[in-house]
Scaffold this motif. Sequence first.
Motif, mmCIF file in Angstrom:
data_model
loop_
_atom_site.group_PDB
_atom_site.id
_atom_site.type_symbol
_atom_site.label_atom_id
_atom_site.label_comp_id
_atom_site.label_asym_id
_atom_site.label_seq_id
_atom_site.Cartn_x
_atom_site.Cartn_y
_atom_site.Cartn_z
ATOM 1 N N CYS A 10 -40.727 43.310 23.264
ATOM 2 C CA CYS A 10 -41.158 43.968 24.502
ATOM 3 C C CYS A 10 -42.245 44.971 24.134
ATOM 4 O O CYS A 10 -42.059 45.781 23.228
ATOM 5 C CB CYS A 10 -39.984 44.691 25.159
ATOM 6 S SG CYS A 10 -40.447 45.543 26.682
ATOM 7 N N GLY A 11 -43.371 44.880 24.797
ATOM 8 C CA GLY A 11 -44.414 45.900 24.638
ATOM 9 C C GLY A 11 -45.443 45.626 23.554
ATOM 10 O O GLY A 11 -46.342 46.444 23.347
ATOM 11 N N GLU A 13 -47.921 43.392 23.296
ATOM 12 C CA GLU A 13 -49.301 43.174 23.762
ATOM 13 C C GLU A 13 -49.906 44.484 24.254
ATOM 14 O O GLU A 13 -51.039 44.821 23.921
ATOM 15 C CB GLU A 13 -49.352 42.164 24.923
ATOM 16 C CG GLU A 13 -48.663 40.845 24.645
ATOM 17 C CD GLU A 13 -47.252 40.828 25.150
ATOM 18 O OE1 GLU A 13 -46.621 41.897 25.200
ATOM 19 O OE2 GLU A 13 -46.764 39.736 25.507
ATOM 20 N N TYR A 14 -49.105 45.217 25.029
ATOM 21 C CA TYR A 14 -49.619 46.463 25.602
ATOM 22 C C TYR A 14 -49.781 47.566 24.563
ATOM 23 O O TYR A 14 -50.403 48.586 24.815
ATOM 24 C CB TYR A 14 -48.683 46.949 26.715
ATOM 25 C CG TYR A 14 -48.689 46.068 27.933
ATOM 26 C CD1 TYR A 14 -49.697 46.180 28.882
ATOM 27 C CD2 TYR A 14 -47.703 45.125 28.135
ATOM 28 C CE1 TYR A 14 -49.711 45.376 30.001
ATOM 29 C CE2 TYR A 14 -47.701 44.313 29.247
ATOM 30 C CZ TYR A 14 -48.706 44.437 30.185
ATOM 31 O OH TYR A 14 -48.707 43.639 31.284
ATOM 32 N N ALA A 39 -37.869 30.641 34.620
ATOM 33 C CA ALA A 39 -37.496 31.849 35.378
ATOM 34 C C ALA A 39 -36.020 31.788 35.764
ATOM 35 O O ALA A 39 -35.323 32.808 35.739
ATOM 36 C CB ALA A 39 -38.374 31.964 36.614
ATOM 37 N N VAL A 42 -33.470 33.085 33.178
ATOM 38 C CA VAL A 42 -33.392 34.516 32.861
ATOM 39 C C VAL A 42 -32.149 35.161 33.471
ATOM 40 O O VAL A 42 -31.368 35.827 32.777
ATOM 41 C CB VAL A 42 -34.684 35.241 33.308
ATOM 42 C CG1 VAL A 42 -34.572 36.739 33.039
ATOM 43 C CG2 VAL A 42 -35.890 34.672 32.577
ATOM 44 N N ASP A 43 -31.931 34.932 34.764
ATOM 45 C CA ASP A 43 -30.769 35.556 35.416
ATOM 46 C C ASP A 43 -29.457 35.095 34.785
ATOM 47 O O ASP A 43 -28.550 35.902 34.561
ATOM 48 C CB ASP A 43 -30.771 35.247 36.921
ATOM 49 C CG ASP A 43 -31.827 36.062 37.638
ATOM 50 O OD1 ASP A 43 -32.208 37.115 37.103
ATOM 51 O OD2 ASP A 43 -32.282 35.623 38.709
ATOM 52 N N ARG A 54 -33.025 47.245 33.133
ATOM 53 C CA ARG A 54 -33.901 47.328 34.306
ATOM 54 C C ARG A 54 -35.258 46.671 34.024
ATOM 55 O O ARG A 54 -35.907 46.174 34.945
ATOM 56 C CB ARG A 54 -34.129 48.789 34.693
ATOM 57 C CG ARG A 54 -32.892 49.500 35.224
ATOM 58 C CD ARG A 54 -32.469 48.990 36.592
ATOM 59 N NE ARG A 54 -33.537 49.033 37.588
ATOM 60 C CZ ARG A 54 -33.809 50.092 38.343
ATOM 61 N NH1 ARG A 54 -33.108 51.194 38.203
ATOM 62 N NH2 ARG A 54 -34.776 50.050 39.237
ATOM 63 N N SER A 55 -35.677 46.694 32.779
ATOM 64 C CA SER A 55 -37.009 46.182 32.452
ATOM 65 C C SER A 55 -36.993 44.665 32.295
ATOM 66 O O SER A 55 -36.175 44.120 31.546
ATOM 67 C CB SER A 55 -37.520 46.825 31.159
ATOM 68 O OG SER A 55 -37.676 48.206 31.359
ATOM 69 N N ASN A 56 -37.924 44.025 32.984
ATOM 70 C CA ASN A 56 -37.918 42.559 33.003
ATOM 71 C C ASN A 56 -38.272 41.935 31.658
ATOM 72 O O ASN A 56 -37.821 40.842 31.338
ATOM 73 C CB ASN A 56 -38.879 42.063 34.078
ATOM 74 C CG ASN A 56 -38.319 42.309 35.464
ATOM 75 O OD1 ASN A 56 -37.123 42.205 35.659
ATOM 76 N ND2 ASN A 56 -39.172 42.676 36.403
ATOM 77 N N GLN A 57 -39.100 42.613 30.894
ATOM 78 C CA GLN A 57 -39.452 42.059 29.584
ATOM 79 C C GLN A 57 -38.210 41.996 28.681
ATOM 80 O O GLN A 57 -38.073 41.086 27.875
ATOM 81 C CB GLN A 57 -40.530 42.935 28.933
ATOM 82 C CG GLN A 57 -41.159 42.333 27.689
ATOM 83 C CD GLN A 57 -42.152 41.216 27.988
ATOM 84 O OE1 GLN A 57 -42.811 41.252 29.014
ATOM 85 N NE2 GLN A 57 -42.230 40.245 27.101
ATOM 86 N N LEU A 58 -37.324 42.946 28.857
ATOM 87 C CA LEU A 58 -36.077 42.933 28.069
ATOM 88 C C LEU A 58 -35.169 41.798 28.535
ATOM 89 O O LEU A 58 -34.460 41.185 27.744
ATOM 90 C CB LEU A 58 -35.365 44.284 28.169
ATOM 91 C CG LEU A 58 -36.140 45.483 27.601
ATOM 92 C CD1 LEU A 58 -35.379 46.789 27.838
ATOM 93 C CD2 LEU A 58 -36.395 45.308 26.104
ATOM 94 N N CYS A 83 -40.774 48.798 21.466
ATOM 95 C CA CYS A 83 -41.498 50.061 21.280
ATOM 96 C C CYS A 83 -40.597 51.135 20.666
ATOM 97 O O CYS A 83 -39.448 51.293 21.072
ATOM 98 C CB CYS A 83 -41.995 50.619 22.609
ATOM 99 S SG CYS A 83 -43.237 49.646 23.423
#
Lengths: 407, 145
Positions: A10-11, A13-14, A39, A42-43, A54-58, A83
Amino acid sequence: MTIKIAELSCGTEYSSVQHEIEKAALSVGAKMVYPDVSADDVDDAVKRFGFNPRSNQLKLMIARATSLADGKYDADAVFICTCFRCAEAALVRNELRRFIQDNTNLPVVTYSFTERLKAPQMLTRMEALVTIVSRKELLARERQTGLTAGLDSGSSTTKAVIMQDNKIIGKAWTTSGNVIESADQVLMEAMKQAGIELKDLEAIGTTGYGRYTLGKHYNAKLVQEELTVNSKGAVWLANKQRGEATILDIGGMDNKAITVRDGVPDNFTMGGICAGASGRFLEMTAKRMKVDIEDLGPLAMKGDWRNAKMNSYCSIFGIQDLVTQLGEGKTFEDVAAAACHSVAEQVYEQQLQEIDIRHPIIQVGGTSLISGLVKAVGEILGELPIVPPDSQYIGAVGGALLSSGFL
Amino acid sequence: MKVFIDPPNSLVLFDIVERFGHEPLSAMAAIQEKIDNLEIDMPPMNMTLDDVVRGLKYAGVEVPSGIRGRLAMWGPMIEEADAAIIMDDAPYSFGCVGCERSNEMLKYLIKKRNIPILHVVYPSDEEDAKNFVISAKEFLEGLSK
């Protein structure tokens, strides 16, 4: 064969580090891969995992881990990174590491990055993952054969060991200066002890920061990172080749905690952001106290860390603590004990949290000769670590042992 | 007018803003600029270290780098925006920035601008969907072009 390392992240690329991670993997003959998930997956994956961040990347990380656990996606190893300083991601990262270990046989390593991450920092970790996957037979080796040498070019010291027919017949160490000159010096000393000449050696194995330079210089048969080499040396020295163990190596520049099963590493953590948790801090402490580093351990054994407050993450502030404590009239013994406790506490807080400790704990490396540090680690972990004989020679022993596999 | 959309990579919101004659400020535009102008051919988000450092304008160094990188990408667009449409409770398939803390900060930065904002909730059925389009239409038509 290209080793496929599945990235759960997670994170990256950014944070501008994705390219660095891929570059590190490529440089050791591996490539980063990203398990495909839809998709809808994922759920379901999040529900099954039981932790709903809460974070979608996680959430996506969880779905990718589930895909690996179910064997829907083929990979050889797993790299989990998020991160630095993100609490939600830290929780998910560690639980996913456990999930992967519980549900697959894939070696896994976790990492928390900042935007300053560069490929060379990842190199040893990536190389270790590749070694674990591609050199399984070599890593399973339990006996040294023939006449071989191991050279460990560390950040603080350089070590050489000569082994013959599964016995150490020569050993020497010196503080690290010029990589080749330091290695030449210790190799000559070790060979003199062993009563042999360079031409007699059937194979040489190099490890540590200077491994590539030494490998080229001596035409070594084995040039390998210190995570796998050290763990082999540690279980050989401790005679714990079978079953589980945790290897703890508090080094001069970075620390390694490695879990092994039957002598083969399967999870490791390698830290090195804060020098307050390294052997270097104890060197600085000894220097400030004007005592030899060899005397720091016995001094610490006589003191009580509770009498002196030292717990800084930073070596500079740590030395400030030390100066303050000495200025307040605290005894050298108590201050030495507090310095050892501070290092042990930080290793526990920063690194041992990232692996599941297996027993016994084998403490190795030059710092394992500091008895006060071993005591402090034992107090914090509730179990006194085993310190095998010649524990500072793990890398060199591992190099000599593994290089004999090429004979 | 320049309308910031949140989630900033929502194709639906992008399309609605564009259809009603405004300029959507979105992730797609920012990414396109990176590909066209910087010749970085690794979409979607090949940020540079300088980008992440620029994120310090919005959050301190103790904030994770991934958040600062996201803020560096979308912060300037929020500063440039004349209006914003925010979709609350959107599923990730509708568009997302991946990180909930970044989402919260983006919404806060939008609110601080004191620009016209339309808050809509992700529609749960067709009727809701129609109402969402109607409210977006009214909001966008009410903005001067």
